[in-house]
Motif scaffolding. Structure first.
Motif, PDB file in Angstrom:
ATOM      1  N   THR A 293       0.819  -1.210   0.000  1.00 46.92           N
ATOM      2  CA  THR A 293       0.000   0.000   0.000  1.00 46.92           C
ATOM      3  C   THR A 293       0.854   1.262   0.000  1.00 46.92           C
ATOM      4  O   THR A 293       0.314   2.366  -0.015  1.00 46.92           O
ATOM      5  CB  THR A 293      -0.921   0.014   1.234  1.00 46.92           C
ATOM      6  OG1 THR A 293      -0.108  -0.102   2.419  1.00 46.92           O
ATOM      7  CG2 THR A 293      -1.899  -1.144   1.178  1.00 46.92           C
TER       8      THR A 293
ATOM      9  N   HIS B 283      -3.789  -5.709  -8.553  1.00 44.20           N
ATOM     10  CA  HIS B 283      -3.274  -4.640  -7.687  1.00 44.20           C
ATOM     11  C   HIS B 283      -2.986  -3.375  -8.481  1.00 44.20           C
ATOM     12  O   HIS B 283      -3.177  -2.260  -7.984  1.00 44.20           O
ATOM     13  CB  HIS B 283      -2.002  -5.107  -6.971  1.00 44.20           C
ATOM     14  CG  HIS B 283      -2.212  -6.261  -6.041  1.00 44.20           C
ATOM     15  ND1 HIS B 283      -2.964  -6.164  -4.889  1.00 44.20           N
ATOM     16  CD2 HIS B 283      -1.784  -7.545  -6.092  1.00 44.20           C
ATOM     17  CE1 HIS B 283      -2.986  -7.331  -4.262  1.00 44.20           C
ATOM     18  NE2 HIS B 283      -2.274  -8.186  -4.976  1.00 44.20           N
TER      19      HIS B 283
ATOM     20  N   HIS C 203      -5.838  -0.668  -9.149  1.00 44.41           N
ATOM     21  CA  HIS C 203      -6.210   0.289  -8.098  1.00 44.41           C
ATOM     22  C   HIS C 203      -5.611   1.664  -8.384  1.00 44.41           C
ATOM     23  O   HIS C 203      -6.117   2.680  -7.895  1.00 44.41           O
ATOM     24  CB  HIS C 203      -5.752  -0.215  -6.735  1.00 44.41           C
ATOM     25  CG  HIS C 203      -6.458  -1.466  -6.289  1.00 44.41           C
ATOM     26  ND1 HIS C 203      -7.820  -1.606  -6.326  1.00 44.41           N
ATOM     27  CD2 HIS C 203      -5.981  -2.641  -5.802  1.00 44.41           C
ATOM     28  CE1 HIS C 203      -8.164  -2.796  -5.875  1.00 44.41           C
ATOM     29  NE2 HIS C 203      -7.064  -3.455  -5.563  1.00 44.41           N
TER      30      HIS C 203
ATOM     31  N   THR D 261      -7.841   4.535  -9.935  1.00 49.32           N
ATOM     32  CA  THR D 261      -8.755   5.305  -9.093  1.00 49.32           C
ATOM     33  C   THR D 261      -8.033   5.992  -7.944  1.00 49.32           C
ATOM     34  O   THR D 261      -8.671   6.503  -7.031  1.00 49.32           O
ATOM     35  CB  THR D 261      -9.844   4.368  -8.525  1.00 49.32           C
ATOM     36  OG1 THR D 261      -9.223   3.283  -7.812  1.00 49.32           O
ATOM     37  CG2 THR D 261     -10.705   3.809  -9.639  1.00 49.32           C
ATOM     38  N   ASP D 262      -6.705   6.000  -7.973  1.00 43.82           N
ATOM     39  CA  ASP D 262      -5.940   6.638  -6.906  1.00 43.82           C
ATOM     40  C   ASP D 262      -6.144   8.145  -6.950  1.00 43.82           C
ATOM     41  O   ASP D 262      -6.325   8.735  -8.016  1.00 43.82           O
ATOM     42  CB  ASP D 262      -4.457   6.297  -7.049  1.00 43.82           C
ATOM     43  CG  ASP D 262      -3.682   6.541  -5.764  1.00 43.82           C
ATOM     44  OD1 ASP D 262      -3.380   7.728  -5.477  1.00 43.82           O
ATOM     45  OD2 ASP D 262      -3.397   5.570  -5.047  1.00 43.82           O
TER      46      ASP D 262
END
Length: 770
Positions: free
Chosen positions: A360, A391, A394, A397-398
């Protein structure tokens, strides 16, 4: 039962010797070997009792004992051993004698000073450990006593003659080296063994002999030590101290190490400092580790390859796995990865990279995306689709624009490895959302560019559904680079469109871009129009070439060819569109036009200025192009209209459709609305043929109704665009209103005539009830 006790222990030994791998090393024979269970490579020192003397057997047993008890990072590591009445087996880490290592490196260009400096540092440190910590004397130091492991690190071995400095308390004395090997006498110091010098005097003398041999080769005689040869200048003063005639002035190994590590000394280098840090990395502070890994990346280019592979790489992997080093290890990790074979890369680095993608940590994710080009070729498709792509998406849409942009760019590398679902559905859904809703113009632009470059990997159905709608939307983007990317996208993927799509959907869109406020966008639009018009002209001239031109339209996904390059679309050798329109404009001075068989509406006059002639001719030509495109759109309705899905799958239409404004829903993207207002000021109600969603109008309609509906829409579109062209050609409001009234009057007269014809002729005496 007796056969059990009579079994040969050598056959049950956990290691096996490899054939044709023996090499003499003192009284031992060095073999390459491996562990039987795992295949791990090792070195095996073998001593045959029957082939040696009693003194040599005594030395071999002493060495066997010392190897078991002495443990130090710079001393040859003991792994296992076997002692029988016939032989001794001593298993160590895999090593090569220093003499053989130097010879092999000399054939490849020689050993660098960095490697020698670290090697000498290790040997001096091991010697200091024996003398100062263990109070032992090696008594056999020389080039034959040094071994090199896979990482290029030097290890001190040949412990046959190691003895306590005060003598063995048990009273057992080992023979001196020169008693076993007469040639060893030249390495003995000039003073007698019972002189009053320091205990380490003889050891550091032999260290000086070792340094001489490393730089100059085998030592022919003791007097040769006076000739410096190739010994580096910065090392000469310290070397002279080691081989000084007065044993009292010879330094302790620890002081010699300290002197050489002074600023400017032979052992003062980034390579030595990096090695020392790696040896103590477990006790360093996190801030120190971060700084070290940042500096390490710049120094790796000068480090030996074996050192990078076998010393730095394990530490980098350990630092990531257990040390929370984070993204800072990525740059040096990928640099070291260049030295690995494909198989080694798969085993050592790929598992770590896959794990990194699930992190993350934003810094980690963006570093991975930026450096994906260095490891993408080692990733297999199964790992990409199941462990990496879920992964990576994602990032679309960060909230951080940099991550969104890098995620889009990374798709250029990942697209060839994505499966059908991830590429044609999941990825397209994210691309549609970014192109329609992202507030960053460069990201919308890069999304369009990326789509054009990966078009060859899409299946035919996805290309037919997505490309035209996506690039059409891009041409209305408020960001000029996005509009240019949309035009170039059409051109780069020109081989995936049928001539019907070119005439009915693409050319109307590109013609609208020819009045874009940005000149670079207009220039690209004209080039693209020329390219597409040349295709239509080719088919018009020779209809048999239609199959050749449309051969890629329904082709399956394949590696990108020329169409993947933005420059691949360019059409050369054609005259400019403006000159072509002027040349083909209907009507010339004193002549009649051929368009429609009537007189030319824009015939030139001698009183008209030349510039006005050119301007009117170009405008007339542009109108002709427009009506030709409209006619092509109108004629296409005579074919069987196939029902297609909307520009996206039905589940995405409400949110992320690349299709234009949808009928019956009243939904339109705010971005499209604003961009349309900024780039193409169409009057209210005017819509191009490519903007209609044919699905919503054809559901449940018969074929006749369908054609009628399409015909009406083409008529309405033609009329609206006709007024729009008049408006932009400079007609005054009064003239425009007058023309509208005339057309309205004609339309009413036509309707009145239709009603009159439907009622039939009036009978005599009948009363007209209008």
């Amino acid at each position: 039962m007796w056969s059990f006790f009579a079994r040969d222990p050598v056959k049950d030994f956990a290691y096996e010797l490899l054939p044709d791998s023996q090499e003499k090393s003192g009284i031992w024979t060095l073999h390459r070997g491996k562990r039987k269970t795992t295949g791990e490579p090792v070195s095996v020192f073998v001593y045959e009792v029957a082939q040696g003397t009693e003194q040599q057997t005594q030395l071999a047993k002493a060495a066997f004992k010392r190897m078991k008890t002495l443990r130090h990072p710079n001393i040859l590591a003991y792994v296992d051993g076997l002692e029988t009445e016939k032989s001794l087996y001593l298993v160590t880490e895999q090593v090569t004698p220093l003499a053989a290592h130097l010879k092999a490196r000399a054939e490849k260009g020689g050993v660098g000073e960095l490697e020698i400096s670290w090697g000498l540092h290790q040997i001096v440190k091991a010697l200091s450990f024996l003398i100062n910590d263990c109070h032992l004397l090696h008594n056999n130091l020389g080039i034959w006593a040094v071994f090199v492991d896979r990482a290029g690190e030097w290890k001190l071995g040949a412990l046959d003659h190691v003895a306590p400095e005060q003598g063995d308390p048990s009273g057992v004395s080992l023979p001196a080296p020169k008693a076993v090997y007469p040639d060893m006498e030249k390495y003995d110091p000039p003073e007698m063994s019972n002189s009053s010098g320091e205990k380490w005097a003889g050891e550091v003398w032999r260290l000086g002999c070792l340094i001489w041999e490393v730089f100059n080769g085998p030592l022919p005689r003791t007097s040769s030590l006076r000739s410096l040869g190739k010994i580096p200048k910065v090392l000469v003063p310290h070397y002279c101290e080691l081989v000084g005639a007065n044993p009292r002035t010879r330094p302790n190994p620890a002081r010699f190490l300290q002197n050489c590590r002074a600023p400017g000394g032979f052992l003062s280098s980034s390579f030595v400092e990096s090695n020392l840090f790696l040896e103590e990395i477990q006790i360093k502070e996190p801030a120190e580790k971060q700084q070290f890994f940042q500096d390490l990346s710049d120094n790796l280019d000068s480090f030996p390859e074996d050192f990078c592979k076998h010393k730095v790489l394990p530490q980098l992997l350990t630092a990531f796995e257990f040390g929370n080093a984070g993204a800072v290890v990525l740059t040096p990790l990928f640099k070291v990865g260049k030295f690995l074979s494909a198989e080694e890369y798969q085993q050592k680095i790929i598992p770590v990279i896959v794990k990194m993608f699930s992190s993350t940590d934003r810094a980690m994710r963006i570093r991975l995306l930026q450096q994906m080009e260095q490891f993408i070729q080692y990733l297999n498709e199964a790992a990409v689709n199941s462990q990496i792509f879920p992964h990576v998406v994602h990032g679309f849409t960060d909230t951080n624009p940099a991550i969104r942009e890098q995620t889009v760019k990374s798709m250029l590398l990942l697209a060839p490895k994505l499966n059908e679902t991830n590429l044609n559905q999941e990825l397209m859904r994210h691309f549609a959302r970014l192109q329609a809703r992202d507030e960053q113009g460069p990201i919308r632009c890069n999304t369009t560019v990326c789509l054009g470059k990966i078009a060859s990997y899409l299946n035919a159905g996805t290309r037919q559904r997505v490309l035209i709608s996506a690039f059409s939307r891009a041409t209305k983007d408020p960001f000029p680079a996005s509009r240019s990317a949309g035009v170039l996208g059409f051109a780069a993927t020109h081989n995936y469109y049928s001539v019907t799509e070119i005439a009915a959907r693409i050319l109307p869109t590109l013609c609208a871009v020819t009045v874009d406020p940005d000149k670079s966008v207009r220039d690209q639009a004209f080039k693209a129009i020329k390219s597409f018009l040349s295709k239509l002209e080719t088919v018009s001239e020779d209809p048999s070439k239609l199959a050749e031109i449309e051969k890629d339209v329904a082709s399956s996904a394949q590696p990108a060819g020329a169409s993947s390059s933005w420059a691949g679309w360019a059409v050369t050798g054609m005259s400019s569109l403006t000159s072509k329109l002027i040349r083909n404009a209907p009507g010339t001075e004193g002549g009649t036009g051929t368009e429609g068989g009537g007189p030319a509406a824009n015939a030139t006059s001698p009183t008209t200025p030349p510039s006005a002639n050119v301007e009117k001719s170009a405008a007339a030509g542009l109108i002709s192009v427009f009506f030709a495109v409209t006619q092509a759109s109108r004629s296409s309705t005579s074919m069987v209209v196939k029902k297609q899905s909307s520009d996206w799958s039905s589940g995405w239409d409400a949110d992320d459709s690349w299709s234009n404004e949808k009928e019956g829903q009243g939904q339109s993207s705010e971005t499209d609305t604003s961009s349309a207002n900024k780039t193409l000021p169409l009057p209210e109600g005017v819509r191009l043929a490519s903007e209609y969603n044919w699905d919503s109008t054809t559901k449940g309609a018969s074929q006749n109704d369908l054609f009628a509906s399409v015909s009406q829409r083409n008529t309405a579109t033609t009329m609206s665009l006709t007024f729009w062209f008049y408006f932009h050609l400079g007609l005054s409001k009064a003239e425009l209103s007058k023309k509208k009234r005339e057309e309205r009057r004609k339309e009413l007269e036509a309707k009145r005539a239709e009603r009159k014809a439907a009622k039939g002729p009036l009978k005599l005496g009948a009363r007209k009830l209008d």
